[in-house]
Design an enzyme around this catalytic site. Structure first.
Site, mmCIF file in Angstrom:
data_model
loop_
_atom_site.group_PDB
_atom_site.id
_atom_site.type_symbol
_atom_site.label_atom_id
_atom_site.label_comp_id
_atom_site.label_asym_id
_atom_site.label_seq_id
_atom_site.Cartn_x
_atom_site.Cartn_y
_atom_site.Cartn_z
ATOM 1 N N GLU A 1 0.755 3.885 1.887
ATOM 2 C CA GLU A 1 1.174 4.334 3.219
ATOM 3 C C GLU A 1 2.416 3.576 3.681
ATOM 4 O OE1 GLU A 1 -1.752 3.327 2.154
ATOM 5 O OE2 GLU A 1 -3.420 4.219 3.251
ATOM 6 N N CYS B 1 -2.247 -0.895 7.338
ATOM 7 C CA CYS B 1 -1.549 0.399 7.306
ATOM 8 C C CYS B 1 -1.791 1.186 8.585
ATOM 9 C CB CYS B 1 -1.962 1.200 6.076
ATOM 10 S SG CYS B 1 -1.267 0.497 4.558
ATOM 11 N N CYS C 1 0.839 -1.206 0.000
ATOM 12 C CA CYS C 1 0.000 0.000 0.000
ATOM 13 C C CYS C 1 0.876 1.260 0.000
ATOM 14 C CB CYS C 1 -0.884 0.043 1.244
ATOM 15 S SG CYS C 1 -2.207 -1.175 1.266
HETATM 16 N N1 THU Z 1 -4.366 0.543 -1.094
HETATM 17 C C1 THU Z 1 -3.468 1.455 -0.589
HETATM 18 O O1 THU Z 1 -2.477 1.805 -1.239
HETATM 19 N N2 THU Z 1 -3.707 1.959 0.651
HETATM 20 C C2 THU Z 1 -4.759 1.600 1.446
HETATM 21 O O2 THU Z 1 -4.787 1.922 2.623
HETATM 22 C C3 THU Z 1 -5.876 0.850 0.855
HETATM 23 C C4 THU Z 1 -5.533 0.079 -0.372
HETATM 24 C C5 THU Z 1 -4.123 -0.015 -2.422
HETATM 25 C C6 THU Z 1 -3.725 -1.454 -2.392
HETATM 26 C C7 THU Z 1 -4.153 -1.912 -3.765
HETATM 27 O O3 THU Z 1 -3.102 -1.660 -4.679
HETATM 28 C C8 THU Z 1 -5.324 -1.017 -4.113
HETATM 29 O O4 THU Z 1 -5.289 0.057 -3.197
HETATM 30 C C9 THU Z 1 -6.673 -1.692 -4.036
HETATM 31 O O5 THU Z 1 -6.830 -2.351 -2.833
#
Ligand code: THU
Length: 133
Positions: free
Chosen positions: A58, A92, A56
């Protein structure tokens, strides 16, 4: 945290969201972490064909900062490339709690504009072991 800090963090998060590698979800996320020393560290989501290996935005930002020797943060801004809301996932929230238990989470979306939460409100009773950060 000043209004200028908030605007700078949102702007950095919006910019880095464009670098997201999200060919599977098409959900491009950007995050900008404010360190106690005033530096800003950015991160984007990095997906993988083995979906569970996805990082993710974060956690990408946290890893970049920690790898540069920075471990104390006061806030993080999170937004998506298309302006839809992106509240941080549970993993996260826990990772952020390690390094900014008293920090603020800034969300920006087209629908709701800027919203600011305490991380402790988003993660009540977060788990920590007392250590030297
Ligand atoms: N995702 C993030 O980057 N941060 C979050 O807190 C929620 C989800 C991303 C992970 C994945 O690549 C996409 O969003 C869909 O879940």
């Amino acid at each position: 945290m000043t209004q200028q800090d908030v605007q700078a963090l949102i702007s950095h998060a919006q910019t880095v969201a464009k670098a997201a590698y999200a060919p599977y979800s098409h959900f491009s996320v950007g995050a900008a972490l404010l360190a106690e020393d005033g530096r800003i560290f950015t991160g984007c989501n990095v997906e993988n064909a083995s979906y569970g290996a996805t990082i993710c935005a974060e956690r990408c930002a946290v890893a970049k900062a920690v790898s540069e020797g920075i471990r104390r943060f006061t806030a993080i801004a999170i937004c998506t490339a298309d302006g839809t809301p992106a509240p941080p996932c549970g993993i996260c929230r826990q990772v952020l709690f390690e390094f900014m238990p008293e920090g603020k989470v800034i969300l920006w979306s087209e629908e709701k504009g800027t919203e600011i939460f305490s991380l402790s409100a988003l993660l009540p009773l977060g788990f920590r072991l007392e250590n030297e950060r």
